[in-house]
Design an enzyme around this catalytic site. Structure first.
Site, PDB file in Angstrom:
ATOM      1  N   HIS A  42      48.374  43.631  34.098  1.00 21.51           N
ATOM      2  CA  HIS A  42      47.283  43.455  35.068  1.00 21.51           C
ATOM      3  C   HIS A  42      46.280  44.603  34.883  1.00 21.51           C
ATOM      4  O   HIS A  42      45.912  45.288  35.823  1.00 21.51           O
ATOM      5  CB  HIS A  42      47.894  43.478  36.479  1.00 21.51           C
ATOM      6  CG  HIS A  42      46.995  43.006  37.580  1.00 21.51           C
ATOM      7  ND1 HIS A  42      45.950  43.744  38.051  1.00 21.51           N
ATOM      8  CD2 HIS A  42      47.012  41.882  38.323  1.00 21.51           C
ATOM      9  CE1 HIS A  42      45.357  43.104  39.055  1.00 21.51           C
ATOM     10  NE2 HIS A  42      45.986  41.951  39.230  1.00 21.51           N
TER      11      HIS A  42
ATOM     12  N   HIS B 105      48.841  47.330  49.163  1.00 24.98           N
ATOM     13  CA  HIS B 105      47.707  46.592  48.595  1.00 24.98           C
ATOM     14  C   HIS B 105      46.737  46.220  49.729  1.00 24.98           C
ATOM     15  O   HIS B 105      46.151  45.155  49.716  1.00 24.98           O
ATOM     16  CB  HIS B 105      48.248  45.347  47.874  1.00 24.98           C
ATOM     17  CG  HIS B 105      47.286  44.672  46.956  1.00 24.98           C
ATOM     18  ND1 HIS B 105      46.413  45.340  46.130  1.00 24.98           N
ATOM     19  CD2 HIS B 105      47.080  43.338  46.694  1.00 24.98           C
ATOM     20  CE1 HIS B 105      45.717  44.460  45.428  1.00 24.98           C
ATOM     21  NE2 HIS B 105      46.099  43.244  45.761  1.00 24.98           N
TER      22      HIS B 105
ATOM     23  N   ASP C 121      44.871  35.245  41.689  1.00 30.92           N
ATOM     24  CA  ASP C 121      45.282  35.539  40.307  1.00 30.92           C
ATOM     25  C   ASP C 121      46.803  35.617  40.162  1.00 30.92           C
ATOM     26  O   ASP C 121      47.322  35.595  39.042  1.00 30.92           O
ATOM     27  CB  ASP C 121      44.613  36.823  39.771  1.00 30.92           C
ATOM     28  CG  ASP C 121      44.834  38.048  40.638  1.00 30.92           C
ATOM     29  OD1 ASP C 121      44.741  37.923  41.873  1.00 30.92           O
ATOM     30  OD2 ASP C 121      45.100  39.136  40.084  1.00 30.92           O
ATOM     31  N   HIS C 122      47.528  35.636  41.293  1.00 32.86           N
ATOM     32  CA  HIS C 122      48.995  35.714  41.237  1.00 32.86           C
ATOM     33  C   HIS C 122      49.685  34.386  41.567  1.00 32.86           C
ATOM     34  O   HIS C 122      50.878  34.239  41.320  1.00 32.86           O
ATOM     35  CB  HIS C 122      49.502  36.815  42.175  1.00 32.86           C
ATOM     36  CG  HIS C 122      49.040  38.173  41.747  1.00 32.86           C
ATOM     37  ND1 HIS C 122      49.867  39.102  41.160  1.00 32.86           N
ATOM     38  CD2 HIS C 122      47.799  38.733  41.774  1.00 32.86           C
ATOM     39  CE1 HIS C 122      49.162  40.183  40.853  1.00 32.86           C
ATOM     40  NE2 HIS C 122      47.905  39.981  41.219  1.00 32.86           N
TER      41      HIS C 122
ATOM     42  N   ASP D  34      50.654  44.040  42.853  1.00 30.13           N
ATOM     43  CA  ASP D  34      49.434  44.855  42.970  1.00 30.13           C
ATOM     44  C   ASP D  34      49.665  45.932  44.015  1.00 30.13           C
ATOM     45  O   ASP D  34      50.099  45.646  45.136  1.00 30.13           O
ATOM     46  CB  ASP D  34      48.252  43.987  43.418  1.00 30.13           C
ATOM     47  CG  ASP D  34      47.702  43.139  42.279  1.00 30.13           C
ATOM     48  OD1 ASP D  34      48.267  43.191  41.173  1.00 30.13           O
ATOM     49  OD2 ASP D  34      46.696  42.437  42.513  1.00 30.13           O
TER      50      ASP D  34
ATOM     51  N   HIS E 177      52.332  38.679  46.238  1.00 25.54           N
ATOM     52  CA  HIS E 177      51.339  38.519  47.308  1.00 25.54           C
ATOM     53  C   HIS E 177      50.529  37.282  46.953  1.00 25.54           C
ATOM     54  O   HIS E 177      50.790  36.642  45.927  1.00 25.54           O
ATOM     55  CB  HIS E 177      50.490  39.779  47.466  1.00 25.54           C
ATOM     56  CG  HIS E 177      49.622  40.109  46.299  1.00 25.54           C
ATOM     57  ND1 HIS E 177      50.133  40.461  45.065  1.00 25.54           N
ATOM     58  CD2 HIS E 177      48.260  40.138  46.149  1.00 25.54           C
ATOM     59  CE1 HIS E 177      49.138  40.719  44.236  1.00 25.54           C
ATOM     60  NE2 HIS E 177      47.985  40.512  44.851  1.00 25.54           N
TER      61      HIS E 177
HETATM   62 ZN   LIG Z   1      45.940  40.922  41.104  1.00 25.83          ZN
HETATM   63 ZN   LIG Z   2      46.032  41.470  44.491  1.00 23.79          ZN
END
Ligand SMILES: [Zn+2]
Ligand SMILES: [Zn+2]
Length: 359
Positions: free
Chosen positions: A308, A210, A116-117, A233, A112
């Site tokens: 994570h 998510h 942070d990804h 996530d 996604h």
């Molecule tokens: Zn994340």
């Molecule tokens: Zn996320």
């Protein structure tokens, strides 16, 4: 990690020592030769074709700052192919330090588009190109991946121009600086879609939960009778359960709700209402460790590895207590993931070998 950072640091150290301490030309040449050889032979090409499925944790962090953990990133190497799943900030340094085979990067799969990804995607594209990748890099992801890839390409367009002008198109073929967005669409009434099936490696995307981030995917990799599922996530979801069915390793994100609830309460009491509000929001779109283990048990996964981790228990004792608190009915191993963990799943076997690249 300190030891593994060796190649670059060692090279610099060798150069400094040879030039400033000895002054001996022969010694200088020998040292430089050694450093150059190490750089030239750095990439671990042997993992590509050894008949095993490799899973390497190149980032087990979260948006919470932690100098020991890069942002979310996993590498899967199997059947002559090498994929990165998510590119969290700081993860490319791990990829380089641990000598993953940069020129052979076959694709990036984004779960996604939270920052942070995806924060490291620009570096993944440009550094694997500098590392020797000559063709355009496929970047797979949910609808919207084209916009993300286009944005990074635009941001790095000056860089590409400088490098080609400086080193020439033979050393740095311009096609290698490009990335090609490939949208993976899961039908409304379905829960999965095939991403690719090549040379014995089969990758399937599963819809996870998510919300309000939609769609968000987890990815299942299969090779030589071995399999892993990487959740991205997600809260507890049917897609995660389906993707994790009978896998050897379930790499699951987790949010330790008990710790977040305590933190938000303390924040609220101290008058930090905005932070307390945002902390509370986290609870409904991540999975608790208990639910991750329950999913592993229901799916028949042989091992669960947490990544994570929000937030990471602060020390070894707290981490041990945290793990011992989980459902003991699950017979598989439950591990707290760390950057550098390397799982080796030999083809046609049920063994799960482990090494630590950060040691
Ligand atoms: Zn994340
Ligand atoms: Zn996320």
């Amino acid at each position: 990690m300190q030891i593994a950072k060796g190649i670059r640091h060692l090279t610099v150290a060798l150069l400094v020592v040879s030039f400033t301490v000895t002054g001996c030309e022969q010694f200088q040449t020998a040292m430089i030769k050694r450093g150059v050889t190490q750089i030239a032979n750095a990439d671990r090409m042997d993992w590509l074709d050894d008949g095993a499925l490799h899973l390497i944790l190149c980032g087990t962090g979260s948006p919470l700052p932690d100098p020991k953990r890069a942002g979310p990133c996993a590498a899967v190497i199997a059947g002559g192919q090498y994929f990165l799943i998510d590119a969290g900030p700081g993860s490319w340094e791990n990829v380089q330090v641990w000598q993953l085979p940069r020129p052979r990067l076959s694709g990036v799969l984004l779960t996604h588009f939270h920052s942070d990804h995806i924060g490291e995607l620009g570096e993944v594209i440009v550094q694997s190109w500098i590392g020797g990748r000559a063709a355009s890099l496929p970047v797979y992801g949910p609808p919207g991946v084209d916009r993300v890839v286009e944005g990074f390409q635009q941001a790095y367009s000056f860089d590409t121009g400088y490098r080609v002008a400086h080193h020439g198109a033979e050393a740095l073929p311009p096609a290698g600086a490009t990335a090609q967005a490939i949208t993976v669409a899961i039908p409304e009434d379905g829960e999965s879609a095939l991403v690719l099936d090549k040379d014995g490696v089969r990758v399937t995307a599963y819809r996870v939960n998510h919300e309000p981030v939609t769609p968000a995917y987890g990815y299942r990799f299969e090779y030589a009778g071995r399999s892993v599922f990487i959740t991205g996530d997600t809260a507890k979801s049917d897609g995660m359960l389906a993707g994790a069915r009978d896998v050897d390793v379930l790499l699951s994100e987790v949010l330790i709700s008990r710790l977040i609830q305590t933190s938000t309460k303390l924040l609220a009491e101290a008058g930090h209402d905005r932070l307390a509000h945002m902390g509370t929001d986290l609870l409904d779109y991540h999975i608790s460790p208990q639910d991750a283990v329950a999913t592993a048990m229901e799916a028949g996964a042989a091992m669960v590895v947490f990544t994570h981790i929000v937030p990471i228990p602060p020390n070894a004792i707290a981490q041990r207590l945290f793990l011992s608190d989980l459902d003991s009915a699950y017979e598989g191993d439950v591990l707290l993931g760390n950057d550098g963990m390397h799982f080796i799943l030999p083809g046609g076997s049920s063994a799960i070998e482990r090494s630590d690249l950060a040691e």
